[in-house]
Every structure is written in structure tokens, then in C-alpha cells.
Scaffold this motif. Structure first.
Motif, PDB file in Angstrom:
ATOM      1  N   ARG A 287      10.609  13.551  -8.682  1.00 24.72           N
ATOM      2  CA  ARG A 287       9.440  13.972  -7.919  1.00 24.72           C
ATOM      3  C   ARG A 287       8.254  13.057  -8.208  1.00 24.72           C
ATOM      4  O   ARG A 287       8.004  12.678  -9.333  1.00 24.72           O
ATOM      5  N   GLY A 288       7.549  12.687  -7.153  1.00 25.52           N
ATOM      6  CA  GLY A 288       6.427  11.768  -7.301  1.00 25.52           C
ATOM      7  C   GLY A 288       6.850  10.314  -7.348  1.00 25.52           C
ATOM      8  O   GLY A 288       6.032   9.417  -7.586  1.00 25.52           O
ATOM      9  N   GLY A 289       8.132  10.058  -7.089  1.00 26.06           N
ATOM     10  CA  GLY A 289       8.684   8.719  -7.289  1.00 26.06           C
ATOM     11  C   GLY A 289       8.256   7.638  -6.307  1.00 26.06           C
ATOM     12  O   GLY A 289       8.557   6.456  -6.522  1.00 26.06           O
ATOM     13  N   SER A 290       7.541   8.002  -5.252  1.00 30.16           N
ATOM     14  CA  SER A 290       7.123   6.964  -4.296  1.00 30.16           C
ATOM     15  C   SER A 290       6.221   5.910  -4.935  1.00 30.16           C
ATOM     16  O   SER A 290       6.215   4.748  -4.511  1.00 30.16           O
ATOM     17  N   ASP A 291       5.460   6.319  -5.930  1.00 29.28           N
ATOM     18  CA  ASP A 291       4.621   5.338  -6.637  1.00 29.28           C
ATOM     19  C   ASP A 291       5.498   4.237  -7.228  1.00 29.28           C
ATOM     20  O   ASP A 291       5.159   3.050  -7.185  1.00 29.28           O
ATOM     21  N   THR A 292       6.619   4.659  -7.781  1.00 31.34           N
ATOM     22  CA  THR A 292       7.526   3.699  -8.409  1.00 31.34           C
ATOM     23  C   THR A 292       8.140   2.767  -7.370  1.00 31.34           C
ATOM     24  O   THR A 292       8.287   1.572  -7.608  1.00 31.34           O
TER      25      THR A 292
ATOM     26  N   LYS B 229       0.855  -1.191   0.000  1.00 33.81           N
ATOM     27  CA  LYS B 229       0.000   0.000   0.000  1.00 33.81           C
ATOM     28  C   LYS B 229       0.887   1.236   0.000  1.00 33.81           C
ATOM     29  O   LYS B 229       1.831   1.315   0.781  1.00 33.81           O
ATOM     30  N   LYS B 230       0.583   2.153  -0.868  1.00 35.28           N
ATOM     31  CA  LYS B 230       1.379   3.382  -0.906  1.00 35.28           C
ATOM     32  C   LYS B 230       0.473   4.578  -0.611  1.00 35.28           C
ATOM     33  O   LYS B 230      -0.611   4.700  -1.174  1.00 35.28           O
ATOM     34  N   PHE B 231       0.950   5.445   0.277  1.00 41.56           N
ATOM     35  CA  PHE B 231       0.182   6.639   0.624  1.00 41.56           C
ATOM     36  C   PHE B 231       0.992   7.886   0.287  1.00 41.56           C
ATOM     37  O   PHE B 231       2.148   8.006   0.691  1.00 41.56           O
TER      38      PHE B 231
HETATM   39 MG    MG Z   1       2.341  11.430  -6.113  1.00 37.11          MG
END
Ligand code: MG
Ligand code: ASP
Length: 400
Positions: free
Chosen positions: A149-154, A5-7
Motif C-alpha cells: 500500500r502506498g507503493g506508487s511513490d516507489t 511526476k507522481k500524483f
Molecule cells: Mg501515498
């Protein structure tokens, strides 16, 4: 089941939200699942770090920027572990170094090269919820890196692939993937399903819900994703290989103001010129988007293309450096107040006239098109940035 799960930042922005996330994860854990949680930095903390850095040094060394970035995600996972502990559930926070989340050394834009899953598996085995910092990695020399930036999804998708997770859920502050940004387009509606390819284009073109590399990786490793809200229990959007057609030609309209146009005027009209130009840029890790080459006349030609705004200065400097030698040209023009507006949809492959319909919508709204680029499932135009919202609404209204 093993669930990743990613938040995102808004989902862990304050104490109340941290506990909200903790409870959602604990719910899955108590059903007997193994739960791995990837977190982003709280709220806009990453932006705060950027301004702190720029205040000290407008051009901070990229390695040090990554070193700084990593504290944001580390704060989130540690606080989350504390929240879970206070709710009586064992949890452990791990950063990229502790996991061994290996990447290339391209600071600020590193690519994951391998994940050591042993530590995570051991922690899961001892029935802990495992909390992992998103966005960050380590290179071969033990330097911290970040994935962009936004790399947590990856990070989440990579972990889901490496751990062979049964589910990968990406939690955000909207209900899923929409046909356009619901904050700017009143008629936007949520999609139940979308293909990897469409999502990849939408993500790359500024839809803002998923990091484009995460979609690339999900497609490559066949990780089915669910994008849903952490603030309610609605179903979300499933991202997968193939979806049932909903009878619409396109799945979404996206826009991106983080773009700038560079025009290299008066290049020699000879073989190898485009190669040299884009090779120089590639060597500086500069991604190029829409490319347009004029018809050669009088022995010269022009090549214009777009880059991310952040890369503009470096791209121009790179070209200037080679102007006297391998890249003879008359001049280099730049334009910053531009935006990309795109439509994406697998439906356009079998339906001619989709592009024309988009251009008609823009014409009716009185908006001039500066550049056009297309693929099988996408049409992108470059316009004046000031007309972005108007253009997106006009195009969206035409199709939905
Ligand atoms: Mg994001
Ligand atoms: N915190 C990082 C960012 O703001 C990574 C992420 O949110 O995915 O870009």
C-alpha cells in the motif's frame, strides 16, 4: 529535461482534479520537457477494492488481490490519457505489464527487480506524455504483483532512477513533509528540506507522506525528490542526502497505529532461540519492528516485538506451529491496541538528552511507555493507542 511526476489518489479523485493534473503535466510538456507521470488509483478506490474482496472472501488469495488492485491504477492512467487527449496533447497510458516493470513474486509486498525502459523511451521520443500505473508490477511468470500500500511513490522513484530523470516530483494533498501530521497537530510546520535518512525513518514510522521503499530507493540511486501539493504552487519539501541544519534537534514526530505487540513468554535461555523465532517469521515475509528481550532468569527468557496489525494473525500462527518443536515456550501473548510514537532527527546524534526530553514530555502528559527502541537518529516508544494524538502533541510541543 526528463521529469517524473507522481500524483496520489486524492490528486486524481474526480474529473476536476484529473484535469488539474493534466494541465500541470501539460505545462511542463509544452516547455519542451519529456514528461513521465505515475498515478495512483482514484481517491479511496483501492480501499473499495479491499472491501469488495473481503466481502467475497475474508482471506483472499494474495495473487488474486494483486490482480484486483491493478485495475485501480489502470483506470487512473486511462482516464488521464483521455483528459490529455481532450486538451489536444498526445499521451499514452501503460500498465506494469506493458512497460515490463519486473518484481519478485511476493504478492502484496513485491520488490522491483528491473524496469524495461525501451517502450517508455520510444513513446517519449514520439513526443507523448507517458502515463504509468503506480504500485503494480509483473513477476517472471507474468503474474501481476503490487508493491505494498502506498507503493506508487516507489514506482515513481524507480522510474526516475531507471530513466535518469532530472526531476522526480511527488504530488500529494499536503504542502510537503511536516514536523508532525498537520491534521492532528496544530503547531506542525512544513520542512523545506530533509535528509533521506530522516525521511526514511519518518516514512517507516507512519508519517504517511512517502512510501518507505521509495525513500530507500531514492537514497540508493541518489534521486532527489520533491514532495509538494497538487492543489497549489507552494515549494514543497526537498528530500536529499544532506541538508543545512535548521537549529532544531529533531525534524519530526510520527505515529503509527498499524502495529501490534507479540510477547513470547518463557523461551529457553539458550543460543539460537532469537534466531529461530525471527527466522520463522522472516520466512513468512513478516517484518518485525521493536524487539525487546528480557534478562534470562531460571533458564527462561521472554522476547516481545511488534509487527504490523495485518501480520499479527499470521505471526502468531507461525509461532504456534513451531511451539512443540523448535520454539518451546510457555505462552504467546498479543496486544492490538498499541501505537508507536517516534521522533526523528539527525540532530540527536550530537546532542545527548533528546530521548530524555521525549520521555519527559510523555511523563508530563501522564502516558505510560510500554517499549522503547532507538537508533542514531530516532527514538520510538510503544504506548496505548488511545493516547496517540495526545502523545504526539505533547512531544511535538516539547521540541518545536
Ligand atoms: Mg501515498
Ligand atoms: N493505490 C495504492 C494504495 O492505495 C497505491 C498508492 O496509492 O500508492 O495503496
Amino acid at each position: 529535461m526528463l521529469i517524473v511526476k507522481k500524483f496520489g489518489g486524492t490528486s486524481v479523485a474526480d474529473k476536476e482534479r484529473i484535469f488539474n493534473v493534466a494541465r500541470r503535466c501539460i505545462e511542463d510538456y509544452k516547455k519542451g520537457n519529456d514528461v513521465v507521470v505515475v498515478l495512483s488509483a482514484m481517491g479511496k478506490f483501492t480501499d473499495v477494492l479491499v472491501s469488495q474482496a473481503k466481502d467475497i472472501n475474508p482471506n483472499p488469495p494474495k495473487r488474486e488481490m494483486d490482480m484486483l488492485y491493478t485495475i485501480g491504477e489502470q483506470q487512473s492512467v486511462a482516464l488521464m490519457a483521455m483528459a490529455m487527449d481532450s486538451l489536444g496533447v498526445p499521451a499514452v497510458s501503460l500498465n506494469a505489464f506493458q512497460v515490463k516493470m519486473y518484481t519478485t513474486s511476493a504478492y502484496g509486498n513485491a520488490r522491483l527487480t528491473g524496469i524495461d525502459t525501451e517502450r517508455i523511451k520510444n513513446e517519449l521520443e514520439s513526443r507523448k506524455i507517458v502515463l504509468i500505473t503506480g504500485f503494480q508490477g509483473v513477476d517472471k511468470m507474468d503474474n501481476y504483483t503490487t508493491l505494498g500500500r502506498g507503493g506508487s511513490d516507489t514506482t515513481a522513484v524507480a522510474l526516475a532512477a531507471a530513466l535518469h530523470a532530472d526531476e522526480c516530483e511527488i504530488y500529494t494533498d499536503v504542502d510537503g513533509v511536516f514536523t508532525a501530521d498537520p491534521r492532528h497537530v496544530p503547531g506542525a510546520r512544513k520542512l523545506d528540506e530533509i535528509t533521506y535518512d530522516e525521511m526514511l525513518d519518518l516514512a517507516s514510522l507512519g508519517a504517511g507522506v512517502l512510501h518507505n521503499r521509495s525513500v530507500e530507493m531514492a537514497k540508493r540511486y541518489n534521486v532527489q525528490l520533491v514532495v509538494r501539493s497538487s492543489l497549489n504552487f507552494s515549494e514543497g519539501t526537498v528530500v536529499k542526502e544532506a541538508v543545512k541544519m535548521e537549529g532544531t534537534l529533531i525534524s519530526g514526530v510520527a505515529s503509527d497505529k498499524n502495529t501490534a505487540r507479540i510477547a513470547v513468554i518463557g523461551l529457553e535461555d539458550q543460543p539460537g532461540v532469537a534466531f529461530k523465532l525471527f527466522d520463522h517469521l522472516a520466512r513468512h515475509n513478516i517484518n518485525v519492528d521493536i524487539i525487546l528481550q528480557s534478562v534470562g532468569r531460571g533458564g527462561t527468557k521472554d522476547i516481545s516485538f511488534t509487527v504490523a496489525k495485518d501480520d499479527l494473525a499470521e505471526a502468531v500462527a507461525t509461532i504456534e506451529r513451531h511451539r512443540e518443536t523448535s520454539l518451546r515456550c510457555e505462552k504467546v501473548d498479543t496486544e492490538e491496541n498499541v501505537a508507536k510514537v517516534s521522533i526523528v532527527g539527525a540532530g540527536m546524534m550530537s546532542n545527548p538528552g533528546v530521548a530524555a526530553k521525549m520521555f519527559e514530555a510523555l511523563y508530563d502528559a501522564g502516558i505510560n511507555i510500554k517499549m522503547i527502541s532507538t537508533s542514531e537518529i530516532r527514538v520510538t516508544v510503544l504506548i496505548d493507542a488511545q493516547h496517540t494524538e495526545k502523545a504526539v502533541n505533547a512531544v511535538h510541543n516539547k521540541f518545536f
